[in-house]
Write an enzyme that holds these catalytic residues in place. Structure first.
Site, short mmCIF file in Angstrom:
data_model
loop_
_atom_site.label_atom_id
_atom_site.label_comp_id
_atom_site.label_asym_id
_atom_site.label_seq_id
_atom_site.Cartn_x
_atom_site.Cartn_y
_atom_site.Cartn_z
N LEU A 1 -11.64 -36.01 38.60
CA LEU A 1 -12.65 -37.04 38.47
C LEU A 1 -13.76 -36.60 37.50
CD1 LEU A 1 -13.97 -39.48 39.64
CD2 LEU A 1 -14.94 -38.18 41.60
N ILE B 1 -11.36 -28.79 37.00
CA ILE B 1 -10.19 -29.39 37.83
C ILE B 1 -9.47 -27.96 38.38
CG2 ILE B 1 -8.22 -30.76 37.97
CD1 ILE B 1 -11.23 -31.88 37.16
N GLY C 1 -27.56 -3.43 52.84
CA GLY C 1 -28.86 -2.84 51.77
C GLY C 1 -27.81 -2.80 50.28
N GLU D 1 -17.34 -30.93 45.24
CA GLU D 1 -17.06 -32.39 45.80
C GLU D 1 -18.35 -32.98 46.05
OE1 GLU D 1 -13.87 -32.83 48.68
OE2 GLU D 1 -12.77 -31.27 47.77
C1 LIG Z 1 -15.26 -24.00 41.38
C2 LIG Z 1 -15.10 -25.57 40.87
C3 LIG Z 1 -14.08 -26.51 41.50
C4 LIG Z 1 -14.12 -27.82 41.27
N1 LIG Z 1 -13.22 -28.59 41.52
C5 LIG Z 1 -12.93 -29.84 41.03
C6 LIG Z 1 -11.99 -30.57 41.23
O1 LIG Z 1 -10.71 -30.21 41.64
N2 LIG Z 1 -11.75 -31.84 40.73
C7 LIG Z 1 -13.09 -32.52 40.25
O2 LIG Z 1 -12.84 -33.68 39.93
N3 LIG Z 1 -14.10 -32.12 40.20
C8 LIG Z 1 -14.18 -30.65 40.44
N4 LIG Z 1 -15.28 -29.88 40.31
C9 LIG Z 1 -16.74 -30.47 39.89
C10 LIG Z 1 -17.68 -30.51 40.96
O3 LIG Z 1 -17.43 -31.66 41.84
C11 LIG Z 1 -19.06 -30.89 39.93
O4 LIG Z 1 -19.28 -29.83 39.28
C12 LIG Z 1 -19.89 -31.41 40.89
O5 LIG Z 1 -19.82 -32.80 41.48
C13 LIG Z 1 -21.36 -31.59 40.23
O6 LIG Z 1 -21.31 -32.17 38.99
P1 LIG Z 1 -21.89 -31.28 37.78
O7 LIG Z 1 -21.52 -30.00 37.74
O8 LIG Z 1 -21.76 -32.20 36.52
O9 LIG Z 1 -23.66 -31.25 37.67
P2 LIG Z 1 -24.57 -32.42 37.53
O10 LIG Z 1 -24.14 -33.83 38.21
O11 LIG Z 1 -24.98 -32.38 36.04
O12 LIG Z 1 -25.74 -31.72 38.33
C14 LIG Z 1 -26.81 -30.67 37.92
C15 LIG Z 1 -27.90 -30.86 39.00
O13 LIG Z 1 -28.58 -32.15 38.96
C16 LIG Z 1 -28.66 -32.58 40.46
N5 LIG Z 1 -28.54 -33.90 40.26
C17 LIG Z 1 -27.72 -34.91 39.73
N6 LIG Z 1 -28.08 -36.19 40.11
C18 LIG Z 1 -29.01 -36.07 41.04
C19 LIG Z 1 -29.65 -37.24 41.61
N7 LIG Z 1 -29.33 -38.51 41.56
N8 LIG Z 1 -30.70 -36.74 42.57
C20 LIG Z 1 -31.09 -35.55 42.85
N9 LIG Z 1 -30.39 -34.32 41.99
C21 LIG Z 1 -29.29 -34.84 41.09
C22 LIG Z 1 -27.31 -31.99 41.07
O14 LIG Z 1 -27.52 -31.86 42.58
C23 LIG Z 1 -27.47 -30.64 40.37
O15 LIG Z 1 -28.27 -29.64 41.21
C24 LIG Z 1 -15.35 -28.20 40.58
C25 LIG Z 1 -16.62 -27.82 40.54
C26 LIG Z 1 -16.40 -26.32 40.62
C27 LIG Z 1 -17.71 -25.49 40.32
#
Ligand SMILES: Cc1cc2nc3c(=O)[nH]c(=O)nc-3n(C[C@H](O)[C@H](O)[C@H](O)COP(=O)(O)OP(=O)(O)OC[C@H]3O[C@@H](n4cnc5c(N)ncnc54)[C@H](O)[C@@H]3O)c2cc1C
Length: 396
Positions: free
Chosen positions: A136, A168, A350, A374
């Site tokens: 996604l 992903i 520690g 997620e």
């Molecule tokens: C190890 C790992 C495995 C993953 N596996 C998958 C997978 O299998 N499939 C998949 O599709 N994705 C996967 N992801 C992606 C994951 O779901 C996203 O990283 C996550 O949803 C956050 O998106 P972003 O990294 O773009 O952060 P951003 O959306 O850029 O967020 C950055 C910061 O802004 C904050 N923020 C954003 N919008 C708002 C709002 N409206 N109000 C307040 N705060 C906000 C967020 O909470 C965060 O603190 C994975 C990520 C990791 C690290």
């Protein structure tokens, strides 16, 4: 006094059945024998343990939620929580691999797929012969998943996919990936559809493998689609319903991230309970200091509270209820609590908590993803607030 509870929402999770105890014992024995001796080496080398993942398939842990007629174990969400917790207590990387395969990739095909798609893919996935991923997130759209840019354009009997997915889980090892892409622009989230894309499809390849803080033995990869031709029978669910289905899938998926948080935090707490009895300072075991005892009491209490929220979501999901609010609450609380518990565990060790001879530094690194993947903790709060205030989502 007679308890007024519906049978499907019973107290059973607090009193595990003999089958659940047996499952727990089997997973614990497997994890101690096959995973524990290798966890540090896999982490250090950032090596995906493919052979161990294949073994999980033979144990039925890659088809936990799938009915036996499709080759699965036919278990429920409570069993699934238990499985992910047990595996994650030994290795969070295995926990997230299992979670992405079961409740995201495989489950999306099972829930939204046609009977033909189910028959074609589910037995292969439930047996662990094939591994699934779910795509996604994109470089420009994470929390705002409805802002995805990858496109799928219909051309004759095919869709042509273009775009990049990022972060992903299982990405480069998956035999099949569920991909969300835009099929109609300008209609918000109702313009997104889901597709089943098989490994080896022309125009589809994994991009960079991420070098991560924690869960280093899990695979997190970029996926690239360049004029990737997918037959129209691989459209998953109705056209335009991909985002709506994805949100339903996340309702279940978030329960598994909460379970992963429980497992990692329990691993850290168990390590701390052992260490404080052995480590002596000021002429006594550090377990004898009240400051240590109060930390441990808080850690254990908060872990149990997180487990109860997680089990509530699992029981309701198993009973066929909508669990958007409950799974977001479980994931938010379990994720944040687990980060706190792992932090306290390092503190109790520690200086030894900071070096790799002891397990807590790894739990501390691994656990952080539970407040991010997620949906971040902030997004869980948005979901919960929307549910309790009955607000409409801002997109679509
Ligand atoms: C190890 C790992 C495995 C993953 N596996 C998958 C997978 O299998 N499939 C998949 O599709 N994705 C996967 N992801 C992606 C994951 O779901 C996203 O990283 C996550 O949803 C956050 O998106 P972003 O990294 O773009 O952060 P951003 O959306 O850029 O967020 C950055 C910061 O802004 C904050 N923020 C954003 N919008 C708002 C709002 N409206 N109000 C307040 N705060 C906000 C967020 O909470 C965060 O603190 C994975 C990520 C990791 C690290």
């Amino acid at each position: 006094m007679k308890l007024e509870v519906e049978p499907a929402v019973s107290l059973q999770p607090f009193l595990p059945t003999e089958e659940q105890e047996q499952l727990r014992r089997e997973i614990r024995a497997f994890a101690a024998r096959e995973l524990a001796p290798n966890v540090s080496a896999w982490d250090e080398a950032a090596e995906f343990p493919l052979a161990a993942v294949r073994q999980l398939g033979r144990l039925g842990l890659l088809g936990v939620l799938i009915p036996p007629e499709y080759g699965g174990a036919g278990l429920g969400y409570v069993d699934y929580v238990q499985a992910v917790e047990e595996l994650s207590a030994v290795d969070g990387s295995i926990g997230i691999t299992v979670a992405a395969h079961n409740s995201l990739g495989t489950n999306h095909i099972f829930i939204a797929g046609t009977e033909e798609q189910r028959r074609k893919y589910i037995p292969l996935l439930a047996s662990g012969e094939w591994l699934a991923a779910w795509a996604l997130t994109e470089p420009g759209s994470g929390s705002d998943a409805g802002g995805a840019r990858a496109t799928a354009v219909r051309k004759g009997g095919r869709y042509i996919l273009n775009g990049t997915k990022t972060f992903i889980t299982n990405g480069r090892y998956a035999d099949v990936v569920v991909v969300i892409a835009v099929t109609e622009k300008g209609v918000g989230t109702h313009g997104l559809s889901a597709f089943i894309v098989e490994k080896g499809t022309k125009g589809f390849r994994p991009g960079r493998k991420e070098n991560k803080l924690g869960l280093r033995a899990s695979d997190t990869s970029e996926l690239i689609f360049e004029d990737c031709e997918v037959p129209s029978e691989n459209l998953l669910g109705a056209e335009g319903e991909g985002f709506v289905d994805a949100m339903r899938i996340l309702d279940g998926g978030r329960i598994s991230i909460a379970a992963m948080a429980l497992g990692i935090a329990r691993g850290a707490l168990d390590a701390a309970l052992k260490y404080v009895k052995e480590r002596r300072q000021f002429g006594k075991a550090i377990a004898e200091f009240q400051g240590t005892q109060w930390k441990l009491a808080d850690m254990a209490t908060e872990l149990d509270a997180a487990r109860m929220l997680t089990l509530r979501a699992a029981v309701l999901k198993e009973a066929g209820r909508k669990v958007t609010r409950e799974s977001a609450m479980a994931k938010l609380f379990a994720g944040e609590t687990a980060v706190k518990i792992c932090n306290e565990a390092v503190q109790l060790f520690g200086g030894y908590g900071f070096i790799k001879d002891y397990p807590v530094e790894k739990y501390y690194r691994d656990v952080k993803v539970c407040t991010i993947g997620e949906g971040t903790s902030e997004i869980q709060r948005m979901v919960i607030a929307r549910e309790i205030l009955k607000l409409q989502p801002s997109r679509g």
